[in-house]
Motif scaffolding. Structure first.
Motif, PDB file in Angstrom:
ATOM      1  N   SER A  23      80.765  75.870  79.108  1.00 10.91           N
ATOM      2  CA  SER A  23      81.168  76.059  80.504  1.00 10.91           C
ATOM      3  C   SER A  23      80.135  76.860  81.286  1.00 10.91           C
ATOM      4  O   SER A  23      79.786  76.498  82.413  1.00 10.91           O
ATOM      5  CB  SER A  23      82.523  76.765  80.582  1.00 10.91           C
ATOM      6  OG  SER A  23      83.518  75.961  80.006  1.00 10.91           O
ATOM      7  N   LEU A  24      79.662  77.944  80.699  1.00 10.44           N
ATOM      8  CA  LEU A  24      78.645  78.761  81.377  1.00 10.44           C
ATOM      9  C   LEU A  24      77.365  77.963  81.600  1.00 10.44           C
ATOM     10  O   LEU A  24      76.739  78.042  82.665  1.00 10.44           O
ATOM     11  CB  LEU A  24      78.364  80.033  80.576  1.00 10.44           C
ATOM     12  CG  LEU A  24      79.493  81.063  80.540  1.00 10.44           C
ATOM     13  CD1 LEU A  24      79.172  82.155  79.523  1.00 10.44           C
ATOM     14  CD2 LEU A  24      79.737  81.657  81.909  1.00 10.44           C
ATOM     15  N   SER A  25      76.973  77.180  80.597  1.00 11.56           N
ATOM     16  CA  SER A  25      75.776  76.347  80.729  1.00 11.56           C
ATOM     17  C   SER A  25      75.961  75.290  81.809  1.00 11.56           C
ATOM     18  O   SER A  25      75.053  75.040  82.606  1.00 11.56           O
ATOM     19  CB  SER A  25      75.441  75.677  79.396  1.00 11.56           C
ATOM     20  OG  SER A  25      75.098  76.639  78.427  1.00 11.56           O
ATOM     21  N   ALA A  26      77.145  74.681  81.843  1.00  8.32           N
ATOM     22  CA  ALA A  26      77.439  73.654  82.852  1.00  8.32           C
ATOM     23  C   ALA A  26      77.412  74.236  84.267  1.00  8.32           C
ATOM     24  O   ALA A  26      77.112  73.525  85.229  1.00  8.32           O
ATOM     25  CB  ALA A  26      78.793  73.013  82.569  1.00  8.32           C
ATOM     26  N   MET A  27      77.711  75.518  84.396  1.00  5.06           N
ATOM     27  CA  MET A  27      77.667  76.182  85.701  1.00  5.06           C
ATOM     28  C   MET A  27      76.241  76.573  86.083  1.00  5.06           C
ATOM     29  O   MET A  27      76.020  77.141  87.143  1.00  5.06           O
ATOM     30  CB  MET A  27      78.583  77.411  85.692  1.00  5.06           C
ATOM     31  CG  MET A  27      80.045  77.032  85.577  1.00  5.06           C
ATOM     32  SD  MET A  27      81.286  78.369  85.436  1.00  5.06           S
ATOM     33  CE  MET A  27      80.446  79.862  85.567  1.00  5.06           C
ATOM     34  N   GLY A  28      75.283  76.290  85.201  1.00  4.38           N
ATOM     35  CA  GLY A  28      73.889  76.539  85.509  1.00  4.38           C
ATOM     36  C   GLY A  28      73.319  77.834  84.969  1.00  4.38           C
ATOM     37  O   GLY A  28      72.172  78.171  85.239  1.00  4.38           O
ATOM     38  N   HIS A  29      74.103  78.563  84.198  1.00  2.00           N
ATOM     39  CA  HIS A  29      73.617  79.827  83.639  1.00  2.00           C
ATOM     40  C   HIS A  29      72.817  79.573  82.370  1.00  2.00           C
ATOM     41  O   HIS A  29      73.070  78.621  81.633  1.00  2.00           O
ATOM     42  CB  HIS A  29      74.793  80.759  83.321  1.00  2.00           C
ATOM     43  CG  HIS A  29      75.613  81.107  84.509  1.00  2.00           C
ATOM     44  ND1 HIS A  29      75.122  81.847  85.557  1.00  2.00           N
ATOM     45  CD2 HIS A  29      76.895  80.803  84.827  1.00  2.00           C
ATOM     46  CE1 HIS A  29      76.072  82.000  86.469  1.00  2.00           C
ATOM     47  NE2 HIS A  29      77.150  81.363  86.046  1.00  2.00           N
TER      48      HIS A  29
END
Length: 94
Positions: A23-29
């Motif tokens: 989820s964090l990766s999908a948000m661009g983090h």
């Protein structure tokens, strides 16, 4: 976006750990992961037995990860440290 160091156990299929990282990766983090239960690489069963013994014999077993965690923090230089289950990091480390 932010650099986030996620402190948790090994993210395996369909676990909260894995979903948080995804989820964090999908948000661009940019997400780094620190596995608090990283063993000596002697096999899953040996690592689990070792962790069990340490939790029941050593007074503050979470402090055994302190040097590795501080090294990971120094190398990754996160903007945020996200700890899942706070009992896995000693207040003394923080």
């Amino acid at each position: 976006m932010m650099r986030i160091l996620f402190v948790a156990t090994e993210p395996s299929a369909d676990t909260m750990d894995k979903h948080i990282i995804e989820s964090l990766s999908a948000m661009g983090h940019e997400v780094g992961h620190f596995n608090v239960r990283s063993g000596a690489g002697l096999g899953r069963t040996v690592d689990r037995v070792t962790q069990y013994i340490l939790r029941n014999v050593v007074r503050e077993p979470e402090r055994l990860n302190e040097k590795r965690l501080l090294r990971s923090l120094s190398e990754f230089q996160p903007d945020l440290v996200l700890v899942l289950l706070g009992s896995i990091v000693s207040p003394k480390t923080i």
